[in-house]
Design an enzyme around this catalytic site. Sequence first.
Site, PDB file in Angstrom:
ATOM      1  CD  GLU A  42       9.134  54.970  -2.165  1.00  0.00           C
ATOM      2  OE1 GLU A  42       9.615  53.889  -1.771  1.00  0.00           O
ATOM      3  OE2 GLU A  42       7.924  55.114  -2.419  1.00  0.00           O
ATOM      4  CE1 TYR A 125      10.254  50.258  -4.560  1.00  0.00           C
ATOM      5  CE2 TYR A 125      11.515  51.569  -3.003  1.00  0.00           C
ATOM      6  CZ  TYR A 125      10.303  51.166  -3.527  1.00  0.00           C
ATOM      7  OH  TYR A 125       9.146  51.692  -3.026  1.00  0.00           O
ATOM      8  CG  ASP A 143       8.450  46.432  -3.162  1.00  0.00           C
ATOM      9  OD1 ASP A 143       7.853  45.777  -4.039  1.00  0.00           O
ATOM     10  OD2 ASP A 143       7.910  46.772  -2.100  1.00  0.00           O
TER      11      ASP A 143
END
Length: 295
Positions: A42, A125, A143
Amino acid sequence: MSAAAPEGSPAGDLVVDWYASAARDLPWRQPGVDAWAVLVSEVMLQQTPVARVEPLWRQWLERWPTPADLAAAPTGEVIRAWGKLGYPRRALRLQAAAGAIAADHGNVVPSDVETLESLPGIGTYTARAVACFGYGQRQPVVDTNVRRVVARLVHGRAEPLPARAADLADITALAPADHDRAVRFSVAVMELGALVCVARTPRCGSCPVRTVCAWRLAGSPAHDGPPRKVQRFAGTDRQVRGRLLDVLRAATDPVPQVELDAAWADPVQRTRCLDSLLADGLVVQTDDDRFALPG
DNA sequence: TAGTCGTGGAT
DNA sequence: TATCCAAGACT
């Protein structure tokens, strides 16, 4: 009425069903991938395309399979391993997060969003992405892809509004009622935005929610808000910082000032950028006035 | 909140 | 060739 019985939506179920057959086979989605590997993916994926992340992610986890491994590495090696993914401060923050996880959380990535958000480089996020993708929690994950899907599907707009306060509520309302399907929904909406409901040329013909999409039903109106400003790159400090760091990444030993001078002509901008790299901790100055990645 | 922070493929 | 844009965070 009970506190939070999720209502679900037909669109949410359609997206989950679409994902079952259309999802990309990405390595961090494989069963058995732990929360640390998800966290690394991520952070690497922040503002960075999937294709560029894949090989780096594999190498990274082979080298540093747990947070403590990364925390113990020389920072210069971490920056070098980050390669040309871009935004190298992410590498510093990831190592700092790894240090906090190793020191304060028993070398186990935290599973609650609030704790995750307290870690360096982990924002709204990424915290929810880790909780959802890494720990199977039902979490709204928003996102740029999700914002675009919601703008079109729910609000009938070609592009998201700048204001994003209601994004979490919007996507929560769209999620299926069933827990497991809601978990899959979070990744499924992102995938829809990445593969079908794309920014420039949406493939509405193959979209699973085309019949209920507010934007389609409104005739796909053009964006009417203020044009979103494009970030220039050529000639900016970002480019200069990249040039300077490129020199240091390639060097095995500390380099003298003159080698950095060759990387950018304008001395004022060059000095400003070197100073900012030093301030960020991406570069250090040696006792004999040469420059290197941090030890 | 608007600006800053890399890089490179796609159009 | 120039512009767009990609799983954001931070200040």
